[in-house]
Design an enzyme around this catalytic site. Sequence first.
Site, PDB file in Angstrom:
ATOM      1  N   LYS A 268      26.973  69.083 -17.480  1.00  0.00           N
ATOM      2  CA  LYS A 268      28.093  68.310 -16.918  1.00  0.00           C
ATOM      3  C   LYS A 268      27.811  68.008 -15.448  1.00  0.00           C
ATOM      4  O   LYS A 268      27.495  68.898 -14.667  1.00  0.00           O
ATOM      5  CB  LYS A 268      29.412  69.064 -17.058  1.00  0.00           C
ATOM      6  CG  LYS A 268      30.600  68.225 -16.571  1.00  0.00           C
ATOM      7  CD  LYS A 268      31.921  68.896 -16.879  1.00  0.00           C
ATOM      8  CE  LYS A 268      33.102  68.170 -16.272  1.00  0.00           C
ATOM      9  NZ  LYS A 268      33.330  66.820 -16.774  1.00  0.00           N
TER      10      LYS A 268
ATOM     11  N   GLY B  39      37.167  67.025 -13.245  1.00  0.00           N
ATOM     12  CA  GLY B  39      38.363  66.239 -12.941  1.00  0.00           C
ATOM     13  C   GLY B  39      39.632  67.039 -13.183  1.00  0.00           C
ATOM     14  O   GLY B  39      40.610  66.926 -12.424  1.00  0.00           O
ATOM     15  N   THR B  40      39.626  67.856 -14.221  1.00  0.00           N
ATOM     16  CA  THR B  40      40.811  68.675 -14.510  1.00  0.00           C
ATOM     17  C   THR B  40      41.039  69.699 -13.407  1.00  0.00           C
ATOM     18  O   THR B  40      42.180  69.938 -12.993  1.00  0.00           O
ATOM     19  CB  THR B  40      40.638  69.381 -15.867  1.00  0.00           C
ATOM     20  OG1 THR B  40      40.375  68.395 -16.859  1.00  0.00           O
ATOM     21  CG2 THR B  40      41.882  70.176 -16.245  1.00  0.00           C
TER      22      THR B  40
ATOM     23  N   PRO C 173      41.528  62.444 -16.382  1.00  0.00           N
ATOM     24  CA  PRO C 173      40.368  63.326 -16.407  1.00  0.00           C
ATOM     25  C   PRO C 173      40.407  64.291 -17.591  1.00  0.00           C
ATOM     26  O   PRO C 173      39.391  64.873 -17.956  1.00  0.00           O
ATOM     27  CB  PRO C 173      40.462  64.093 -15.086  1.00  0.00           C
ATOM     28  CG  PRO C 173      41.902  64.018 -14.699  1.00  0.00           C
ATOM     29  CD  PRO C 173      42.404  62.712 -15.239  1.00  0.00           C
ATOM     30  N   ASN C 174      41.584  64.450 -18.172  1.00  0.00           N
ATOM     31  CA  ASN C 174      41.694  65.319 -19.351  1.00  0.00           C
ATOM     32  C   ASN C 174      42.720  64.701 -20.288  1.00  0.00           C
ATOM     33  O   ASN C 174      43.898  64.618 -19.962  1.00  0.00           O
ATOM     34  CB  ASN C 174      42.121  66.734 -18.939  1.00  0.00           C
ATOM     35  CG  ASN C 174      41.928  67.724 -20.076  1.00  0.00           C
ATOM     36  OD1 ASN C 174      42.174  67.385 -21.230  1.00  0.00           O
ATOM     37  ND2 ASN C 174      41.484  68.921 -19.755  1.00  0.00           N
TER      38      ASN C 174
ATOM     39  N   THR D  76      35.077  60.733 -16.216  1.00  0.00           N
ATOM     40  CA  THR D  76      35.571  61.369 -14.993  1.00  0.00           C
ATOM     41  C   THR D  76      34.619  61.075 -13.823  1.00  0.00           C
ATOM     42  O   THR D  76      33.503  60.610 -14.025  1.00  0.00           O
ATOM     43  CB  THR D  76      35.686  62.895 -15.174  1.00  0.00           C
ATOM     44  OG1 THR D  76      34.404  63.406 -15.566  1.00  0.00           O
ATOM     45  CG2 THR D  76      36.702  63.242 -16.242  1.00  0.00           C
TER      46      THR D  76
ATOM     47  N   HIS E 168      31.923  74.708 -17.592  1.00  0.00           N
ATOM     48  CA  HIS E 168      31.497  73.654 -18.507  1.00  0.00           C
ATOM     49  C   HIS E 168      30.008  73.809 -18.813  1.00  0.00           C
ATOM     50  O   HIS E 168      29.283  74.486 -18.086  1.00  0.00           O
ATOM     51  CB  HIS E 168      31.719  72.257 -17.913  1.00  0.00           C
ATOM     52  CG  HIS E 168      33.145  71.803 -17.937  1.00  0.00           C
ATOM     53  ND1 HIS E 168      34.040  72.125 -16.948  1.00  0.00           N
ATOM     54  CD2 HIS E 168      33.830  71.053 -18.836  1.00  0.00           C
ATOM     55  CE1 HIS E 168      35.222  71.580 -17.232  1.00  0.00           C
ATOM     56  NE2 HIS E 168      35.121  70.928 -18.370  1.00  0.00           N
TER      57      HIS E 168
HETATM   58  N1  LIG Z   1      39.113  62.574 -20.163  1.00  0.00           N
HETATM   59  C1  LIG Z   1      38.760  63.581 -20.958  1.00  0.00           C
HETATM   60  O1  LIG Z   1      39.585  64.191 -21.657  1.00  0.00           O
HETATM   61  C2  LIG Z   1      37.303  63.984 -21.022  1.00  0.00           C
HETATM   62  C3  LIG Z   1      36.881  65.002 -21.874  1.00  0.00           C
HETATM   63  C4  LIG Z   1      35.518  65.284 -21.955  1.00  0.00           C
HETATM   64  C5  LIG Z   1      34.620  64.579 -21.159  1.00  0.00           C
HETATM   65  N2  LIG Z   1      35.079  63.636 -20.298  1.00  0.00           N
HETATM   66  C6  LIG Z   1      34.176  62.816 -19.489  1.00  0.00           C
HETATM   67  O2  LIG Z   1      33.700  61.759 -20.323  1.00  0.00           O
HETATM   68  C7  LIG Z   1      32.398  61.355 -19.881  1.00  0.00           C
HETATM   69  C8  LIG Z   1      31.429  61.427 -21.058  1.00  0.00           C
HETATM   70  O3  LIG Z   1      31.329  62.769 -21.478  1.00  0.00           O
HETATM   71  P1  LIG Z   1      30.270  63.193 -22.592  1.00  0.00           P
HETATM   72  O4  LIG Z   1      30.432  64.644 -22.764  1.00  0.00           O
HETATM   73  O5  LIG Z   1      30.345  62.286 -23.759  1.00  0.00           O
HETATM   74  O6  LIG Z   1      28.886  62.881 -21.801  1.00  0.00           O
HETATM   75  P2  LIG Z   1      27.491  62.537 -22.427  1.00  0.00           P
HETATM   76  O7  LIG Z   1      27.285  63.292 -23.694  1.00  0.00           O
HETATM   77  O8  LIG Z   1      26.490  62.656 -21.333  1.00  0.00           O
HETATM   78  O9  LIG Z   1      27.611  60.986 -22.871  1.00  0.00           O
HETATM   79  C9  LIG Z   1      27.701  59.907 -21.980  1.00  0.00           C
HETATM   80  C10 LIG Z   1      26.966  58.766 -22.659  1.00  0.00           C
HETATM   81  O10 LIG Z   1      27.276  57.520 -22.034  1.00  0.00           O
HETATM   82  C11 LIG Z   1      26.059  56.769 -21.984  1.00  0.00           C
HETATM   83  N3  LIG Z   1      26.161  55.700 -21.006  1.00  0.00           N
HETATM   84  C12 LIG Z   1      25.847  55.694 -19.694  1.00  0.00           C
HETATM   85  N4  LIG Z   1      26.129  54.491 -19.156  1.00  0.00           N
HETATM   86  C13 LIG Z   1      26.633  53.716 -20.152  1.00  0.00           C
HETATM   87  C14 LIG Z   1      27.111  52.382 -20.234  1.00  0.00           C
HETATM   88  N5  LIG Z   1      27.118  51.554 -19.179  1.00  0.00           N
HETATM   89  N6  LIG Z   1      27.565  51.937 -21.431  1.00  0.00           N
HETATM   90  C15 LIG Z   1      27.571  52.719 -22.519  1.00  0.00           C
HETATM   91  N7  LIG Z   1      27.117  54.003 -22.502  1.00  0.00           N
HETATM   92  C16 LIG Z   1      26.651  54.478 -21.321  1.00  0.00           C
HETATM   93  C17 LIG Z   1      25.022  57.806 -21.633  1.00  0.00           C
HETATM   94  O11 LIG Z   1      23.731  57.344 -21.856  1.00  0.00           O
HETATM   95  P3  LIG Z   1      22.520  57.970 -20.974  1.00  0.00           P
HETATM   96  O12 LIG Z   1      22.333  59.360 -21.495  1.00  0.00           O
HETATM   97  O13 LIG Z   1      21.379  57.053 -21.245  1.00  0.00           O
HETATM   98  O14 LIG Z   1      22.955  57.967 -19.541  1.00  0.00           O
HETATM   99  C18 LIG Z   1      25.454  58.936 -22.580  1.00  0.00           C
HETATM  100  O15 LIG Z   1      24.936  58.762 -23.878  1.00  0.00           O
HETATM  101  C19 LIG Z   1      32.068  62.283 -18.716  1.00  0.00           C
HETATM  102  O16 LIG Z   1      32.431  61.655 -17.503  1.00  0.00           O
HETATM  103  C20 LIG Z   1      32.953  63.496 -18.947  1.00  0.00           C
HETATM  104  O17 LIG Z   1      33.230  64.200 -17.755  1.00  0.00           O
HETATM  105  C21 LIG Z   1      36.395  63.327 -20.223  1.00  0.00           C
END
Ligand SMILES: NC(=O)c1ccc[n+]([C@@H]2O[C@H](COP(=O)([O-])OP(=O)(O)OC[C@H]3O[C@@H](n4cnc5c(N)ncnc54)[C@H](OP(=O)(O)O)[C@@H]3O)[C@@H](O)[C@H]2O)c1
Length: 240
Positions: free
Chosen positions: A139, A145-146, A101-102, A77, A135
């Site tokens: 975050k 986004g939602t 976003p969700n 997101t 959240h």
């Molecule tokens: N669409 C949906 O339904 C939904 C649901 C939940 C979350 N999200 C979104 O999804 C994203 C991830 O959420 P999360 O909870 O998993 O966050 P998170 O636990 O912070 O994980 C993100 C991971 O991506 C890594 N990263 C950063 N840049 C990268 C790259 N170029 N290539 C590969 N990995 C990379 C980060 O590493 P570093 O720690 O080193 O930066 C981190 O380990 C967020 O934007 C969140 O808002 C979306």
Amino acid sequence: MDTIIFGNGRLGRAIADAFRDRGIEPRLLGRPTAGGHPPAALTGADLVVDATRAEAVRPSVEVALAAGVRRFVIATTGWDADREHIERALERHGAAAVAAPNLSLGAAVFLRLVEQAGNLFERVDGFEPYVLEWHRREKRDRPSGTARELVRRLRTIAVDDVAVIRAGSSPGMHLVGFDAPGETIELRLTARDRSAYAAGAIAAADWLTAEPRAAGLHPFDVIVDDLLSRSPQLPLAATA
Ligand SMILES: NC(=O)c1ccc[n+]([C@@H]2O[C@H](COP(=O)([O-])OP(=O)(O)OC[C@H]3O[C@@H](n4cnc5c(N)ncnc54)[C@H](OP(=O)(O)O)[C@@H]3O)[C@@H](O)[C@H]2O)c1
């Protein structure tokens, strides 16, 4: 199906588990050391799921396109500023992406309920809508986004009006209320873990691989419509 997941954080790992449950072992790639992911490491992939950080989406999609990937699920997101650029790049390469976003199917239905509720309360004197989201502390994007999508569908309030809580480890709670002097109506969406998002990512991947899709960005609603149309017990119509 050769599947790459960018991002080995909470969501990336949940999506990887969901693929494994279906007998697919994805390649789960964390943050690259320097200069981005090497294109050679992505060659041959049928699908890329992005679950990283907002600033990583554009370079990740670009390198995957250059490596020949033509199907994407963008779960990350907060990358709205790059939206137009990414859409053009997908179109140039004849690639299709589902971006939401969700990705939870329950949330998709919730968004439709909120939109319908907003339409109804707009026609009743004295009701004012509000949105609150909670959240985990880490975050980054706020509002979520939602929450932004809820505001878009309600039409009568602004993003600045969203009340945001960042505390503890909540994977996501969104509350929409309609308040009048004598009563309040509330609709609440509470995620207990990331499994619903992962299930939606799988549904989006299935939709992308079922048949050739038009190049560009597709909203998750398209997949929801597709699933609902195949469930005669659920006569819900799209309102977006
Ligand atoms: N669409 C949906 O339904 C939904 C649901 C939940 C979350 N999200 C979104 O999804 C994203 C991830 O959420 P999360 O909870 O998993 O966050 P998170 O636990 O912070 O994980 C993100 C991971 O991506 C890594 N990263 C950063 N840049 C990268 C790259 N170029 N290539 C590969 N990995 C990379 C980060 O590493 P570093 O720690 O080193 O930066 C981190 O380990 C967020 O934007 C969140 O808002 C979306």
